[in-house]
Design a protein around this motif. Sequence first.
Motif, PDB file in Angstrom:
ATOM      1  N   ALA A   1      10.643  73.375 -40.323  1.00 24.71           N
ATOM      2  CA  ALA A   1      11.836  72.530 -40.222  1.00 24.71           C
ATOM      3  C   ALA A   1      12.062  71.724 -41.490  1.00 24.71           C
ATOM      4  N   ASN A   2      10.983  71.311 -42.142  1.00 24.10           N
ATOM      5  CA  ASN A   2      11.118  70.505 -43.365  1.00 24.10           C
ATOM      6  C   ASN A   2      10.991  71.369 -44.615  1.00 24.10           C
ATOM      7  N   PHE A   3      11.435  72.598 -44.534  1.00 24.74           N
ATOM      8  CA  PHE A   3      11.363  73.506 -45.679  1.00 24.74           C
ATOM      9  C   PHE A   3      12.163  72.972 -46.861  1.00 24.74           C
ATOM     10  N   GLY A   4      13.137  72.141 -46.568  1.00 16.48           N
ATOM     11  CA  GLY A   4      13.964  71.571 -47.628  1.00 16.48           C
ATOM     12  C   GLY A   4      13.215  70.657 -48.568  1.00 16.48           C
ATOM     13  N   ARG A   5      11.971  70.342 -48.272  1.00 18.51           N
ATOM     14  CA  ARG A   5      11.192  69.494 -49.171  1.00 18.51           C
ATOM     15  C   ARG A   5      10.853  70.204 -50.473  1.00 18.51           C
ATOM     16  N   LEU A   6      10.953  71.536 -50.470  1.00 24.47           N
ATOM     17  CA  LEU A   6      10.636  72.294 -51.692  1.00 24.47           C
ATOM     18  C   LEU A   6      11.819  72.205 -52.644  1.00 24.47           C
ATOM     19  N   SER A   7      12.038  71.021 -53.145  1.00 27.95           N
ATOM     20  CA  SER A   7      13.261  70.711 -53.880  1.00 27.95           C
ATOM     21  C   SER A   7      13.323  71.342 -55.265  1.00 27.95           C
TER      22      SER A   7
ATOM     23  N   LYS B   1       4.219  83.063 -39.989  1.00 24.53           N
ATOM     24  CA  LYS B   1       4.774  81.719 -40.147  1.00 24.53           C
ATOM     25  C   LYS B   1       4.110  81.027 -41.328  1.00 24.53           C
ATOM     26  N   LEU B   2       4.768  79.970 -41.785  1.00 23.70           N
ATOM     27  CA  LEU B   2       4.221  79.130 -42.849  1.00 23.70           C
ATOM     28  C   LEU B   2       3.749  77.817 -42.245  1.00 23.70           C
ATOM     29  N   PRO B   3       2.578  77.330 -42.649  1.00 20.22           N
ATOM     30  CA  PRO B   3       2.096  76.049 -42.094  1.00 20.22           C
ATOM     31  C   PRO B   3       2.915  74.891 -42.648  1.00 20.22           C
ATOM     32  N   ASP B   4       2.893  73.801 -41.945  1.00 17.36           N
ATOM     33  CA  ASP B   4       3.626  72.622 -42.423  1.00 17.36           C
ATOM     34  C   ASP B   4       3.101  72.152 -43.765  1.00 17.36           C
TER      35      ASP B   4
ATOM     36  N   GLU C   1      -0.482  79.695 -60.367  1.00 22.06           N
ATOM     37  CA  GLU C   1       0.091  80.972 -59.943  1.00 22.06           C
ATOM     38  C   GLU C   1      -0.885  81.691 -59.023  1.00 22.06           C
ATOM     39  N   LEU C   2      -0.382  82.131 -57.877  1.00 24.86           N
ATOM     40  CA  LEU C   2      -1.206  82.816 -56.890  1.00 24.86           C
ATOM     41  C   LEU C   2      -0.483  84.091 -56.437  1.00 24.86           C
ATOM     42  N   ASP C   3      -1.173  85.229 -56.594  1.00 25.93           N
ATOM     43  CA  ASP C   3      -0.613  86.520 -56.177  1.00 25.93           C
ATOM     44  C   ASP C   3      -1.567  87.163 -55.173  1.00 25.93           C
ATOM     45  N   ILE C   4      -1.143  87.196 -53.909  1.00 24.08           N
ATOM     46  CA  ILE C   4      -1.954  87.816 -52.856  1.00 24.08           C
ATOM     47  C   ILE C   4      -1.163  88.920 -52.151  1.00 24.08           C
ATOM     48  N   SER C   5      -0.189  89.499 -52.824  1.00 23.19           N
ATOM     49  CA  SER C   5       0.670  90.514 -52.213  1.00 23.19           C
ATOM     50  C   SER C   5      -0.115  91.781 -51.884  1.00 23.19           C
ATOM     51  N   LYS C   6       0.425  92.552 -50.943  1.00 19.35           N
ATOM     52  CA  LYS C   6      -0.135  93.837 -50.532  1.00 19.35           C
ATOM     53  C   LYS C   6      -1.566  93.708 -50.024  1.00 19.35           C
ATOM     54  N   ASN C   7      -1.762  92.802 -49.094  1.00 18.76           N
ATOM     55  CA  ASN C   7      -3.037  92.640 -48.415  1.00 18.76           C
ATOM     56  C   ASN C   7      -2.780  92.630 -46.910  1.00 18.76           C
ATOM     57  N   GLY C   8      -3.720  92.131 -46.160  1.00 16.57           N
ATOM     58  CA  GLY C   8      -3.571  92.033 -44.718  1.00 16.57           C
ATOM     59  C   GLY C   8      -3.644  90.605 -44.231  1.00 16.57           C
ATOM     60  N   ILE C   9      -3.273  89.664 -45.084  1.00 17.09           N
ATOM     61  CA  ILE C   9      -3.365  88.237 -44.769  1.00 17.09           C
ATOM     62  C   ILE C   9      -2.293  87.866 -43.744  1.00 17.09           C
ATOM     63  N   GLN C  10      -2.708  87.184 -42.695  1.00 12.26           N
ATOM     64  CA  GLN C  10      -1.800  86.857 -41.597  1.00 12.26           C
ATOM     65  C   GLN C  10      -1.239  85.443 -41.679  1.00 12.26           C
ATOM     66  N   GLU C  11      -1.921  84.549 -42.394  1.00  9.44           N
ATOM     67  CA  GLU C  11      -1.415  83.178 -42.483  1.00  9.44           C
ATOM     68  C   GLU C  11      -2.032  82.460 -43.672  1.00  9.44           C
TER      69      GLU C  11
END
Length: 553
Positions: free
Chosen positions: A142-148, A116-119, A83-93
Amino acid sequence: MTTKRKLIGRLVPCRCFRGEEEQVPKEIFSFERTLEELYLDANQIEELPKQLFNCQALKKLSMPDNDLSNLPTTIASLVNLKELDISKNGIQEFPDNIKCCKGLSVVEASVNPITKLPDGFTQLLNLTQLFLNDAFLEYLPANFGRLSKLRILELRENHLKTMPKSIHRLTQLESCNIFLCFTQLWLDNNSLQSIPGSIGKLRQLRYLDLAKNRIETLDTEISGCEALEDLLLSSNMLQHLPDSIGMLKKLTTLKVDDNQLTSLPNTIGSLSLLEELDCSCNELECLPPTIGYLHSLRTFAADENFLSELPREIGNCKNVTVMSLRSNKLEFLPDEIGQMTKLRVLNLSDNRLKNLPFTFTKLKDLAALWLSDNQSKALIPLQTEAHPETKQKVLTNYMFPQQPRHDEDYQSDSDSFNPTLWEEQRQQRMTVAFDFEDKKEEEDNSGKVEINLKRYPTPYPEDLKNMVKSVQSLVGKSVHPGHGHQHQLSTGTATSAGTNMEHTHLSKEPYEPPWPLPPKEVGHRKICHQPLKPTDNLESPTNPKMPVFARWE
């Protein structure tokens, strides 16, 4: 001994305090081999310490509401992170090597300027929950569907313009007993112009929010979402709905308000479980008669359309409790509306109704009937009348016939303020007329005209009471039942017997009012308040039979 060390790791969450020089205490890293949960919420952390990434047993890392501008590539060393929670920061990628955190199942990254999200992100095959609300995403890989294994996906408040075609692959693993791959999809408040037909392959999707986008058409393949219960399409640019929408048999809520719809498909009558239908703010001119098949419907809104009549079949929607038809062009209502006996709230304001059908008397549960926007009470009594043409009984009151309102009379708060128009209206409201003498002095050098205004004392309530008593006394003297004959105040009319005409005789004693009456000036004429003498002429010059009680000088 090993179990004890792991237990200590679980019970040592770090809750740091603002203002400390050491934002992450060094004492924490003495448990780097056993630490499993670490909480660094709201500590103004700008950079993560390197020792943190030596905690390879870490399973939960929570650091929202800080000042982080990037996520270091060393995060790849946390191979056991779930579990990773990095909400409410200034992270760009996200770094591409986040793919090394193969155990990640929950990622909360909302309220970050992520574009954007990296491949590599699509290689997190164990991801079940992804929260990326209020970011700057313009597209998904494009291959976001891999998160099955994804069960929850939230992408609200982004800049998405399209969805990848591979999104349909999120349900391809059903044959491998992957249960409920996709149940909720939040895509509201983006810039989507279309939804791919492959969305129809989300067989287990139950909630779909596409409100506040720019969608012009809805693909017919939407019928494939056979488990869909809530479909929100508000505030788009839809001009029609596909007939296949009638195949969504489990749909309970359908919101298509604030679009450009000119009609509803007849297949909408197939939505037998539909409980809420909102088609307000469109361009509908009529409703399909199949709306009568919506026996489960409880809330129906069709405000601000161009409806001139309702289908008779609407009376079959007997479970409706709230119905709003405000701001249409309705001129009459069908008698069948009296069959909607569970109706409690009905809004008919801003239409063109001349009356209501007599069957409204059957609506015993009706608690609010709105016929006007400025109506003071929820229910206003109705009276029975006969229709002037059909002679049938109808219901009406002082609010009928309804007058269509004009837009200039109902300006919204967003309309621009016109100070010139407002000042003109204010001057009209403040205009006061005064009576003054006709004689005016010539304009002086300054160009001003001097007007002589006179003010007389205003009678107080006590004086008004005395006036009434005096008038009553005068009437009593003129008409006295004890005398042989009865004097009449108006001799121009016939007596009760209709055979005798008499003139009025005034008392010889002059009437003295109890207050001083100065002469009232109107133009160049004066009203005499002096008591009349018996010798005065009491007949009107135009009508000798009509006595006058005051004469002009």
